[in-house]
Enzyme design. Structure first.
Site, PDB file in Angstrom:
ATOM      1  N   CYS A 174       0.738  -1.038   0.181  1.00  0.00           N
ATOM      2  CA  CYS A 174       0.020  -0.014  -0.013  1.00  0.00           C
ATOM      3  C   CYS A 174       0.899   1.137  -0.069  1.00  0.00           C
ATOM      4  CB  CYS A 174      -1.090   0.076   1.234  1.00  0.00           C
ATOM      5  SG  CYS A 174      -2.242  -1.161   1.062  1.00  0.00           S
ATOM      6  N   PHE A 225     -10.424  -4.601  -1.334  1.00  0.00           N
ATOM      7  CA  PHE A 225      -9.709  -4.099  -2.246  1.00  0.00           C
ATOM      8  C   PHE A 225     -10.209  -4.280  -3.516  1.00  0.00           C
ATOM      9  CE2 PHE A 225      -6.732  -5.989   1.090  1.00  0.00           C
ATOM     10  CZ  PHE A 225      -5.847  -5.136   1.207  1.00  0.00           C
ATOM     11  N   HIS A 313      -3.182   7.625   2.017  1.00  0.00           N
ATOM     12  CA  HIS A 313      -3.780   6.347   1.431  1.00  0.00           C
ATOM     13  C   HIS A 313      -4.923   5.855   2.378  1.00  0.00           C
ATOM     14  CE1 HIS A 313      -3.663   2.416  -0.334  1.00  0.00           C
ATOM     15  NE2 HIS A 313      -3.564   1.903   1.130  1.00  0.00           N
ATOM     16  N   ASN A 346      -9.590  -0.020  -1.719  1.00  0.00           N
ATOM     17  CA  ASN A 346      -8.297  -0.007  -1.382  1.00  0.00           C
ATOM     18  C   ASN A 346      -7.443  -0.710  -2.560  1.00  0.00           C
ATOM     19  OD1 ASN A 346      -5.446  -0.232  -0.761  1.00  0.00           O
ATOM     20  ND2 ASN A 346      -5.904  -0.763   1.403  1.00  0.00           N
TER      21      ASN A 346
END
Length: 390
Positions: A174, A225, A313, A346
């Site tokens: 990430c 995700f 993030h 994500n």
């Protein structure tokens, strides 16, 4: 295969006043940004039924847990390379315990380069200069494995010069996008006249597998995700009238937390990538984030967290909530991060650029001059850049 989402604007239609502040001589700036996604968009409310149908799972307790997770992630939509056609061609992907690393790479390797190419083309279009003017390429992914790597395939497909300087950043997870910004910044500032194409591209193919009670993180991944790609062009001393930077990369720091390397634990196996995520991850970030941010802010003698803009993030809602609470940020400060999580999930290293894309629209008001771009990942590694709105 990919759906381009770029912001290309012909030079003749650009507003010369859009760069409101003068870039610092010699400092790297973000000159353009592009995005790309697979063609398949999944609304979160449709994910559970599709996932259990595709994996042929009939465990109601696991299904109920995934339904709860899907609600808590705050994700609304995500893009994915995985499709009905892929599962029909590779039914073994949905069979527990089957060695499938070869099949996964047959899907992932070309998919990530295709998305990276589409994002790069959108970025180059917005930039407005020929691809041959790119002097370096930084390629970030945790989703492909091969020699030569995707950096060479991407450079060839974009028609870049054969002496373009290439850097591969593999399996960072990430925080990879912000690492890419730091590396591109160093290249741009140490090679006068250089223009760096930074691309990130990710797919969840390597981690896709049937749900299993012994691997609870698989459900978190299924609920959170997404896939996609992003690209930015970085360069110092923008050419007046030709290049239109919107952000300056002023100072960058990477830091790892000693003794936390098992909190995010990923291993490549015959069945793909297996991840284990420690429950204490949000707490570890909360315990260390204030000092890390102050280290970055000190370079510009900044004191007040709420006087900055924040490009964070969105690893998950818990991390954003902890950061907001610990630093006592006002509600709107993490809005762009929450929007990116809601719209794309994500998407690993790509997501910081989706946040930045939303942010450049917000920053047109010209209120905040300084901000922080932050990401967290395996290590536990903190990656941050002190950025300046132009």
């Amino acid at each position: 295969m990919s759906r381009i989402n770029g912001n290309g604007t012909p030079e003749s239609q650009r507003d010369p006043a859009q760069t409101r502040r003068i870039p610092t001589p010699g400092k790297a700036t973000v000159l353009a940004l592009g995005k790309a996604f697979p063609s398949q968009l999944i609304p979160q409310e449709c994910l559970v039924e599709g996932y259990f149908r595709d994996t042929k799972c009939d465990d109601l307790s696991i299904k109920e847990k995934l339904e709860r997770l899907c609600k808590t992630t705050t994700v609304k939509t995500r893009y994915t390379v995985m499709s009905k056609e892929i599962l029909e061609k590779y039914p073994e992907l949905a069979t527990e315990g089957t060695p499938t690393i070869r099949q996964r790479l047959e899907i992932a390797n070309p998919a990530v380069v295709e998305m990276a190419k589409e994002a790069s083309l959108a970025c180059i279009k917005e930039w407005g200069r020929p691809a041959q003017d790119i002097t370096h390429i930084v390629y970030v992914t945790s989703s492909e494995i091969r020699l030569p790597g995707g950096d060479l395939y991407l450079a060839s497909q974009l028609g870049l010069r054969n002496d373009v300087g290439r850097v591969m950043l593999y399996f960072l997870g990430c925080y990879g996008g912000v690492t890419g910004l730091r590396v591109a910044k160093d290249i741009a500032e140490n090679n006068p006249g250089s223009r760096v194409l930074l691309t990130t591209s990710e797919t969840t193919i390597l981690g896709f597998r049937p749900p299993n009670k012994e691997r609870p993180y698989d459900l978190v991944g299924a609920a959170l995700f997404g896939d996609g790609a992003a690209a930015v062009i970085i360069g110092a001393n923008p050419v007046k009238g030709q290049e239109y930077p919107f952000m300056e990369l002023n100072y960058a720091v990477q830091q790892f937390l000693p003794g936390t390397h098992t909190v995010i634990d990923g291993k490549l196996t015959e069945e793909g990538i297996n991840f284990k995520l420690g429950r204490d991850l949000p707490q570890k970030i909360e315990d260390n984030i204030e000092g890390f941010c102050k280290k970055l802010m000190g370079k510009a003698n900044l004191k007040d967290f709420n006087e900055l803009f924040w490009a964070v993030h969105p690893g998950g809602p818990a991390i954003l909530n902890r950061l907001e609470s610990t630093l006592k940020l006002t509600n709107e400060k993490l809005e762009c991060s929450r929007r990116a999580l809601m719209d794309y999930g994500n998407a690993s290293s790509n997501t910081i650029f989706y946040v930045m894309d939303y942010m450049r629209g917000e920053l047109k008001t010209g209120r905040e001059e300084w901000g922080l771009a932050l990401a967290f990942g395996p290590g536990i590694t903190f990656e941050g850049v002190l950025v300046r709105c132009l």
